[in-house]
Scaffold this active site. Structure first.
Site, PDB file in Angstrom:
ATOM      1  N   TYR A 169     -71.464   7.414 -49.729  1.00  0.00           N
ATOM      2  CA  TYR A 169     -71.837   6.659 -50.916  1.00  0.00           C
ATOM      3  C   TYR A 169     -72.893   5.602 -50.567  1.00  0.00           C
ATOM      4  CZ  TYR A 169     -67.938   9.245 -52.866  1.00  0.00           C
ATOM      5  OH  TYR A 169     -67.118  10.273 -53.262  1.00  0.00           O
ATOM      6  N   GLY A 206     -52.753   9.249 -47.040  1.00  0.00           N
ATOM      7  CA  GLY A 206     -53.356   9.500 -48.337  1.00  0.00           C
ATOM      8  C   GLY A 206     -52.572  10.454 -49.201  1.00  0.00           C
ATOM      9  N   ARG A 207     -52.878  11.754 -49.092  1.00  0.00           N
ATOM     10  CA  ARG A 207     -52.259  12.749 -49.984  1.00  0.00           C
ATOM     11  C   ARG A 207     -50.737  12.720 -49.985  1.00  0.00           C
ATOM     12  NH1 ARG A 207     -56.510  15.377 -47.472  1.00  0.00           N
ATOM     13  NH2 ARG A 207     -58.319  15.757 -48.806  1.00  0.00           N
TER      14      ARG A 207
END
Length: 370
Positions: free
Chosen positions: A188, A324-325
């Site tokens: 990003y 995370g997941r």
């Protein structure tokens, strides 16, 4: 060590488990956080620290449909519901401040303009999520499409984005967040200035490593002026090439970035390791180098399980670990990890967009046993 308390700045975490940022694309019209999002984050408040999904600092900073923002009064009010829910459940939460740069589409930009970046570039094969019917996350139709070619930012525009980050940090405090994390990873905008093959500039923001780190430094300084050093973290993805951002000398570049952030005094550095199947392992020597040059709190995320997390803490590479997941389908993840309980698997078809299904309807162990 994973279940021992840890303190940095004003944050007193009961464990060293972090819920890292995960985009779920469930914001309402106007990119406003919802009651459903408040429920989702509140369910996961037993994490030592929650870092919110990326929240764009401006409409220009948006790269995916249905992601929340933090640049309007309505968005601040929406996020206040989230922080209130987390704090009511005894948790701590930072806002991740996000500008995607070139990883966007004209359909998401003000006036259907081109996305912006350090340079006028296109990352072939890098796709973004757009709403093809304009109906919102519940019942709407999203589609992954090639991101639009970016145009290069002028120096005045760069300085304007620095001010946008500072304004978003002020909004985060007004929304009740305990601090902010700058998204400098995953290809990003901040990453697009750092990495040599994404930054083709020849002015004071490009060319030399010092110049490529200038935007990061200016954003960090501006945000510190708003929130203070002890309420800011920065996320970096040093040895990955996500979203087409590639650096010619990544180890040297990111050791220098870590040294800079240590000198600026940010509270933590959040290192995103590669987390895809067959991903390369980050060398131990690189982790040791980061520890040598950066004196603050180090958080690592990327395919960690309890065993790998304990090893990282024991060897001193990390102070906290992001899972995370696993947090998607296990809202009580710290309890499950501590007691060696099996983990539920999330429904990948419901990761992005939709309503409560696949989002807030995963049961805690105590609820499942009832």
């Amino acid at each position: 060590m994973l279940f021992t308390p840890y303190t940095f700045g004003p944050i007193h975490a009961p464990n060293r488990i972090v819920m890292p940022p995960m985009t779920r694309s469930r914001a309402a019209a106007g990119n406003v956080a919802t009651d459903l999002m408040a429920e989702y984050y509140g369910q996961r408040a037993t994490a030592g620290l929650i870092i919110s999904e990326g929240t764009q600092i401006s409409q220009q900073g948006q790269g995916y449909a249905w992601t929340p923002g933090i640049h309007s009064a309505e968005q601040v009010a929406g996020w206040r519901k989230v922080t209130d829910a987390v704090h009511a459940a005894g948790g701590r939460i930072f806002a991740q401040l996000w500008h995607v740069g070139r990883v966007s589409h004209t359909a998401l930009q003000p006036g259907n303009a081109a996305p912006v970046s350090s340079s006028a570039t296109l990352a072939e094969g890098v796709k973004v999520f757009v709403d093809v019917e304009g109906r919102g996350p519940e019942g709407g139709v999203g589609e992954m499409v090639q991101h639009s070619r970016a145009r290069a930012l002028s120096v005045d525009e760069i300085r304007g984005i620095v001010r946008d980050f500072a304004a978003a940090a002020r909004n985060a405090l007004d929304a009740g967040f305990d601090g902010v994390e700058l998204h400098g990873a995953n290809g990003y905008l901040i990453n697009q200035f750092i990495d040599s093959q994404a930054n083709l500039r020849t002015d004071e923001y490009g060319g030399s490593l010092a110049n490529r780190l200038r935007f990061l430094e200016e954003v960090v300084r501006a945000v510190i002026d708003v929130v203070g050093k002890d309420r800011i973290g920065v996320r970096l993805a040093p040895l990955t090439t996500l979203q087409g951002a590639v650096d010619d000398t990544p180890q040297a570049t990111y050791v220098a970035a870590a040294h800079l952030l240590g000198r600026l005094g940010v509270a933590y550095l959040h290192i995103a390791e590669a987390d895809w199947d067959d991903a390369p392992v980050m060398p131990a020597a690189f982790k040791e180098a980061l520890r040598l040059v950066y004196p603050g709190t180090l958080i690592y995320s990327g395919k960690y399980d309890r065993e790998r997390a304990e090893e990282a803490l024991r060897k001193g590479w990390a102070d906290m670990i992001g899972f995370g997941r696993p947090f998607i389908a296990n809202p009580d993840l710290p309890y499950r990890l501590q007691h060696g309980l099996p983990l539920e698997q999330g429904d990948r078809n419901k990761y992005f967009g939709g309503g409560a299904s696949g989002y807030t309807d995963y049961a805690r162990v105590e609820e499942a046993a009832a």
